[in-house]
Every structure is written in C-alpha cells, then in structure tokens.
Design a protein around this motif. Structure first.
Motif, PDB file in Angstrom:
ATOM      1  N   LYS A 196       0.861  -1.184   0.000  1.00  0.00           N
ATOM      2  CA  LYS A 196       0.000   0.000   0.000  1.00  0.00           C
ATOM      3  C   LYS A 196       0.895   1.230   0.000  1.00  0.00           C
ATOM      4  O   LYS A 196       1.769   1.381   0.857  1.00  0.00           O
ATOM      5  CB  LYS A 196      -0.912   0.043   1.231  1.00  0.00           C
ATOM      6  N   PHE A 197       0.666   2.118  -0.965  1.00  0.00           N
ATOM      7  CA  PHE A 197       1.504   3.301  -1.061  1.00  0.00           C
ATOM      8  C   PHE A 197       1.196   4.252   0.083  1.00  0.00           C
ATOM      9  O   PHE A 197       0.043   4.511   0.399  1.00  0.00           O
ATOM     10  CB  PHE A 197       1.286   4.018  -2.401  1.00  0.00           C
ATOM     11  N   GLN A 198       2.266   4.777   0.682  1.00  0.00           N
ATOM     12  CA  GLN A 198       2.131   5.764   1.753  1.00  0.00           C
ATOM     13  C   GLN A 198       3.354   6.662   1.711  1.00  0.00           C
ATOM     14  O   GLN A 198       4.462   6.207   1.953  1.00  0.00           O
ATOM     15  CB  GLN A 198       2.032   5.062   3.117  1.00  0.00           C
ATOM     16  N   SER A 199       3.153   7.923   1.395  1.00  0.00           N
ATOM     17  CA  SER A 199       4.249   8.886   1.414  1.00  0.00           C
ATOM     18  C   SER A 199       4.637   9.124   2.862  1.00  0.00           C
ATOM     19  O   SER A 199       3.778   9.194   3.745  1.00  0.00           O
ATOM     20  CB  SER A 199       3.797  10.190   0.752  1.00  0.00           C
ATOM     21  N   ASP A 200       5.941   9.264   3.098  1.00  0.00           N
ATOM     22  CA  ASP A 200       6.373   9.428   4.488  1.00  0.00           C
ATOM     23  C   ASP A 200       6.276  10.874   4.973  1.00  0.00           C
ATOM     24  O   ASP A 200       6.531  11.155   6.131  1.00  0.00           O
ATOM     25  CB  ASP A 200       7.785   8.877   4.687  1.00  0.00           C
ATOM     26  N   GLY A 201       5.907  11.797   4.114  1.00  0.00           N
ATOM     27  CA  GLY A 201       5.751  13.187   4.523  1.00  0.00           C
ATOM     28  C   GLY A 201       7.019  14.006   4.458  1.00  0.00           C
ATOM     29  O   GLY A 201       6.969  15.233   4.468  1.00  0.00           O
ATOM     30  N   HIS A 202       8.178  13.373   4.389  1.00  0.00           N
ATOM     31  CA  HIS A 202       9.443  14.097   4.311  1.00  0.00           C
ATOM     32  C   HIS A 202       9.841  14.403   2.872  1.00  0.00           C
ATOM     33  O   HIS A 202      10.752  15.178   2.632  1.00  0.00           O
ATOM     34  CB  HIS A 202      10.563  13.308   4.998  1.00  0.00           C
ATOM     35  N   ILE A 203       9.165  13.756   1.945  1.00  0.00           N
ATOM     36  CA  ILE A 203       9.470  13.927   0.533  1.00  0.00           C
ATOM     37  C   ILE A 203       8.196  14.373  -0.175  1.00  0.00           C
ATOM     38  O   ILE A 203       7.114  13.852   0.093  1.00  0.00           O
ATOM     39  CB  ILE A 203       9.995  12.614  -0.092  1.00  0.00           C
ATOM     40  N   ALA A 204       8.335  15.325  -1.075  1.00  0.00           N
ATOM     41  CA  ALA A 204       7.185  15.872  -1.792  1.00  0.00           C
ATOM     42  C   ALA A 204       6.744  14.937  -2.908  1.00  0.00           C
ATOM     43  O   ALA A 204       7.112  15.108  -4.062  1.00  0.00           O
ATOM     44  CB  ALA A 204       7.537  17.249  -2.362  1.00  0.00           C
ATOM     45  N   LEU A 205       5.986  13.897  -2.566  1.00  0.00           N
ATOM     46  CA  LEU A 205       5.480  12.953  -3.566  1.00  0.00           C
ATOM     47  C   LEU A 205       4.011  13.241  -3.817  1.00  0.00           C
ATOM     48  O   LEU A 205       3.147  12.858  -3.038  1.00  0.00           O
ATOM     49  CB  LEU A 205       5.653  11.510  -3.090  1.00  0.00           C
ATOM     50  N   SER A 206       3.747  13.925  -4.906  1.00  0.00           N
ATOM     51  CA  SER A 206       2.379  14.285  -5.260  1.00  0.00           C
ATOM     52  C   SER A 206       1.906  13.420  -6.415  1.00  0.00           C
ATOM     53  O   SER A 206       2.646  13.230  -7.390  1.00  0.00           O
ATOM     54  CB  SER A 206       2.344  15.760  -5.663  1.00  0.00           C
ATOM     55  N   PRO A 207       0.684  12.896  -6.359  1.00  0.00           N
ATOM     56  CA  PRO A 207       0.165  12.086  -7.466  1.00  0.00           C
ATOM     57  C   PRO A 207       0.202  12.823  -8.810  1.00  0.00           C
ATOM     58  O   PRO A 207       0.302  12.196  -9.852  1.00  0.00           O
ATOM     59  CB  PRO A 207      -1.271  11.777  -7.054  1.00  0.00           C
ATOM     60  N   SER A 208       0.158  14.140  -8.766  1.00  0.00           N
ATOM     61  CA  SER A 208       0.152  14.903 -10.019  1.00  0.00           C
ATOM     62  C   SER A 208       1.548  15.053 -10.633  1.00  0.00           C
ATOM     63  O   SER A 208       1.658  15.403 -11.803  1.00  0.00           O
ATOM     64  CB  SER A 208      -0.467  16.283  -9.800  1.00  0.00           C
ATOM     65  N   THR A 209       2.591  14.778  -9.860  1.00  0.00           N
ATOM     66  CA  THR A 209       3.945  14.965 -10.395  1.00  0.00           C
ATOM     67  C   THR A 209       4.796  13.698 -10.427  1.00  0.00           C
ATOM     68  O   THR A 209       5.858  13.692 -11.033  1.00  0.00           O
ATOM     69  CB  THR A 209       4.707  16.044  -9.588  1.00  0.00           C
TER      70      THR A 209
END
Length: 145
Positions: A96-109
C-alpha cells in the motif's frame, strides 16, 4: 539503513509469507504456461504473477543504488524518491503506497501518480515508465566523476 542484530518473529513470518506468495504465484504461472490449452487460466496466472514480479523489480532497482547516502538525495519527489518510497511500502506496508511526509510525492507529479492508500499493482508499461525515469534521474544526478 540501520544495522540490525535481531528480528521479531512477526517480521520474519511476514518476510517468509511474501517469499512463499511469490513462489506460489510463479508456480501457478508455470503450470498455466505448461498446459497451454486454457487461455483463461493462463491470463489469470499472468495477471497474478505480473504485479508480484514487477514489485520485485522495483526492489531490485532500488537495491542497485542503495549506497547513495540519504543526505545526498533530493527531497523534491523525483523518480529516485518515488522508487525509494515504493520499495519501503512494498517491504513494510503490504504493498500500500504511503508517502512518508518528508518527501514531496504528489500524485500529479510522480511517474505512477499513486495516492496514499493505493495498492502498488504495476503493469509492464507502468514499470517501464518508472524505470526509464529512475535511470534518467540516476544518470543525471550521479554521473561518473
């Protein structure tokens, strides 16, 4: 990654279950390929095998470059960050995908456009796009000196 000298029984059992699942999926794929008569069974076997195989390729791709110190990596959500996040989620978050919040991982980019909670279930075209972007970023950021 910290050095570990012990692992919980749950961690070992989870790792073993993931390996067993991969072997069972591969075995089902082989049986369907060997019989060759039932195209529905072959398609189902391929559909079960493909995401498992491609998630392992993500892990392998990440592992080839895991010697890059975290402080040398950007935090801008580039394909390297995306592969690192995917690897962590494949290994530790049940795909399950989960961004850790420390990296700017946006679904749009990001390359795959995954949102938090999405199942990491890649197709070959998805993986090809991710790998192409990952290796291009590695080549650009870490060229031979």
């Amino acid at each position: 990654m910290p050095n570990l000298t012990s692992y919980s029984a749950a961690y070992i059992a989870d790792a073993r279950a993931k390996i067993d699942l991969q072997l069972a999926t591969y075995h089902a794929f082989l049986i369907a390929a060997q019989t060759g008569e039932d195209t529905a069974a072959m398609g189902a076997a391929r559909d079960a095998f493909e995401p498992v195989f491609l998630r392992n390729l993500v892990l392998a791709m990440d592992h080839y470059f895991d010697a890059i110190p975290p402080e040398a990596e950007s935090r801008d959500g580039d394909p390297i960050n995306e592969v690192r996040a995917l690897s962590d989620c494949i290994m530790h978050n049940h795909h399950k995908f989960q961004s850790d919040g420390h990296i700017a991982l946006s679904p749009s980019t990001t390359v795959l456009g995954l949102k938090n909670g999405d199942d990491i279930r890649l197709t070959v075209p998805d993986f090809k796009r991710l790998a192409d972007a990952f290796f291009a970023e590695i080549s650009e950021r870490y060229p031979e000196a």
